[in-house]
Design a protein around this motif. Structure first.
Motif, PDB file in Angstrom:
ATOM      1  N   ILE A   1      -7.458  11.529 -13.564  1.00  0.00           N
ATOM      2  CA  ILE A   1      -7.473  10.884 -12.080  1.00  0.00           C
ATOM      3  C   ILE A   1      -8.012  12.033 -11.241  1.00  0.00           C
ATOM      4  O   ILE A   1      -6.548  12.163 -11.120  1.00  0.00           O
ATOM      5  N   VAL A   2      -8.545  11.677 -10.154  1.00  0.00           N
ATOM      6  CA  VAL A   2      -9.385  12.855  -9.302  1.00  0.00           C
ATOM      7  C   VAL A   2     -10.006  12.014  -7.775  1.00  0.00           C
ATOM      8  O   VAL A   2      -9.971  11.119  -8.090  1.00  0.00           O
ATOM      9  N   TYR A   3      -8.064  12.527  -6.755  1.00  0.00           N
ATOM     10  CA  TYR A   3      -8.911  11.983  -5.750  1.00  0.00           C
ATOM     11  C   TYR A   3      -8.971  12.960  -4.027  1.00  0.00           C
ATOM     12  O   TYR A   3      -7.978  14.065  -4.576  1.00  0.00           O
TER      13      TYR A   3
ATOM     14  N   LEU B   1      -7.013   9.630   0.398  1.00  0.00           N
ATOM     15  CA  LEU B   1      -6.391   8.947  -0.252  1.00  0.00           C
ATOM     16  C   LEU B   1      -4.885   9.005   0.690  1.00  0.00           C
ATOM     17  O   LEU B   1      -3.833  10.357  -0.512  1.00  0.00           O
ATOM     18  N   PRO B   2      -3.707   8.483   0.952  1.00  0.00           N
ATOM     19  CA  PRO B   2      -2.753   8.622   1.749  1.00  0.00           C
ATOM     20  C   PRO B   2      -1.942   8.997   0.028  1.00  0.00           C
ATOM     21  O   PRO B   2      -2.112   7.975  -0.350  1.00  0.00           O
ATOM     22  N   ALA B   3      -0.529   9.842  -0.301  1.00  0.00           N
ATOM     23  CA  ALA B   3      -0.040  10.086  -1.172  1.00  0.00           C
ATOM     24  C   ALA B   3       0.573   8.295  -1.639  1.00  0.00           C
ATOM     25  O   ALA B   3       0.621   7.579  -2.992  1.00  0.00           O
TER      26      ALA B   3
ATOM     27  N   PRO C   1      -2.893   5.667  -7.762  1.00  0.00           N
ATOM     28  CA  PRO C   1      -2.600   5.246  -8.554  1.00  0.00           C
ATOM     29  C   PRO C   1      -1.797   6.059  -9.611  1.00  0.00           C
ATOM     30  O   PRO C   1      -2.554   7.399 -10.112  1.00  0.00           O
ATOM     31  N   HIS C   2      -0.763   6.236 -10.063  1.00  0.00           N
ATOM     32  CA  HIS C   2      -0.168   6.634 -11.300  1.00  0.00           C
ATOM     33  C   HIS C   2      -0.270   6.511 -12.896  1.00  0.00           C
ATOM     34  O   HIS C   2      -0.113   6.618 -14.320  1.00  0.00           O
TER      35      HIS C   2
ATOM     36  N   LEU D   1      -8.936  18.206  -3.634  1.00  0.00           N
ATOM     37  CA  LEU D   1      -8.455  17.538  -4.513  1.00  0.00           C
ATOM     38  C   LEU D   1      -7.129  17.292  -4.675  1.00  0.00           C
ATOM     39  O   LEU D   1      -5.997  18.433  -5.113  1.00  0.00           O
ATOM     40  N   GLY D   2      -6.326  15.897  -5.419  1.00  0.00           N
ATOM     41  CA  GLY D   2      -5.194  16.273  -6.551  1.00  0.00           C
ATOM     42  C   GLY D   2      -5.752  15.521  -7.707  1.00  0.00           C
ATOM     43  O   GLY D   2      -6.698  14.912  -7.790  1.00  0.00           O
ATOM     44  N   ILE D   3      -4.495  15.009  -8.925  1.00  0.00           N
ATOM     45  CA  ILE D   3      -5.262  15.462  -9.993  1.00  0.00           C
ATOM     46  C   ILE D   3      -3.552  14.856 -10.443  1.00  0.00           C
ATOM     47  O   ILE D   3      -2.519  15.126 -10.272  1.00  0.00           O
TER      48      ILE D   3
END
Length: 365
Positions: free
Chosen positions: A137-139, A144-146, A150-151, A247-249
């Protein structure tokens, strides 16, 4: 101009100059003694360093690389003809590669390099995993706040159902009707997860944005057009992060699918021996290191995993995340959803949930 803006423009230029179907010839550094034609679904820009390194070891080999989506790697081979012929097929569509082998289109190749592969990453000495990559999932970190990230798929479902999240039209994934990789991942979700149907329906309720390739999805998340993308290839996402994209992964903690990028030597290969040498190079410690460092693909051979793995490698994660990895094994199990009737039924069900507005529009007078 900030670094990320420059890199974004550079990437856009490269993407425009290396569109799917583009062909690039890597001239041999020395007088040409061998030719190698590769059809691959790995972007030319990412794979060029690997080819150049191979030519350092084999300076008399000229390499022609055609950049294709996974479905076209498969379809072009079946079409036949001079333009469709290749000596090596490298694809993220591991189900389509398995079908080619199953239907008698592959040459067997045995070497010390292929013998070292784990059993789940080679089939009948004809289809070989050269690397693996987690499906993530990439955001966008700015959108999108921490606390909302979704994990697990259950958390993603809750986020999609939360009106306060305001994600309508701001979530993306593969169009499984056009993307063979997207189709494979969607069918794997249905086999592994009991909530796949509910998640698809929630994506449809949020007017999910559908793309055929990974690059456009990541572009839209990085630009802020999308807040999140589901079920995308982690190697491409990590390359964007390394280039400075916001980006976050997330490797989902309920299970993280692991896709094999596979290589196959067609029976019609004009230069099968050279294809075998290139395959052995890809599986060598040097080749595995090049794939990790320059393409972002994780080494499939355990002996090569230490030291060269990118941040998405299991060696860079804790034990719980390692246990969540679910490699998709090569083998006849991948053929189930390639059956024409099974595929049509799956796509009909997928469209009715993921694209309900299309169904409603078709029904309108």
């Amino acid at each position: 101009m900030c670094l990320y803006s420059f890199l974004t423009l550079l990437h856009s230029f490269l993407a425009a100059s290396a569109a799917p179907g583009d062909i690039r010839t890597f001239k041999s550094p020395q007088p040409t003694a061998a030719h190698l034609r590769i059809h691959g679904s790995t972007d030319i820009e990412n794979f060029a360093a690997v080819i150049s390194d191979y030519q350092r070891l084999n300076p008399g080999t000229e390499v022609e690389y055609t950049d294709l989506v996974a479905q076209d790697v498969y379809a072009r081979h079946l079409q036949g003809g001079p333009r469709a012929s290749a000596d090596l097929l490298i694809s993220s569509g591991m189900d389509l590669q398995t079908k080619l082998a199953n239907d008698g289109h592959a040459l067997a190749h045995r070497s010390p390099a292929t013998a070292a592969l784990p059993a789940w990453s080679q089939w009948r000495h004809e289809a070989f995993g050269i690397s693996y990559e987690p499906v993530v999932i990439v955001y966008n970190k700015r959108l999108l706040p921490a606390a909302q990230v979704p994990h697990t798929r259950r958390q993603l479902l809750a986020l999609l159902r939360d009106p306060a999240a305001k994600l309508s039209g701001r979530v993306g994934t593969y169009d499984v009707a056009r993307s063979s990789v997207g189709y494979l991942l969607a069918t794997q979700d249905h086999q592994l997860g009991s909530m796949a149907g509910a998640l698809q329906a929630a994506l449809g309720d949020n007017r999910v944005v559908l793309e055929e390739r990974t690059g456009p999805l990541l572009d839209r998340v990085a630009k802020g057009e999308l807040a999140l993308a589901y079920n995308v290839l982690g190697s491409y996402a990590q390359a964007r992060v390394d280039a400075g994209a916001p980006l976050g992964i997330v490797l989902p903690e309920d299970y993280t699918l692991v896709l094999l990028r596979t290589a196959l030597i067609p029976r019609t290969a004009a230069n099968a021996a050279e294809a075998g040498r290139f395959l052995d190079y890809l599986l060598s410690p040097r080749g595995q290191s090049m794939l990790a460092r320059h393409v972002g693909l994780q080494p499939v051979l355990r002996a090569n995993a230490a030291g060269d793995g990118a941040p998405l490698g299991p060696q860079a994660r804790d034990g719980a995340r390692v246990r969540a990895l679910r490699p998709i094994p090569l083998g006849p199990g991948l053929l189930v959803y390639l059956d024409a009737l099974k595929r049509r039924q799956f796509l009909d069900a997928w469209r009715s949930t993921v694209q309900p507005q299309r169904k409603a529009g078709a029904a309108a007078p």
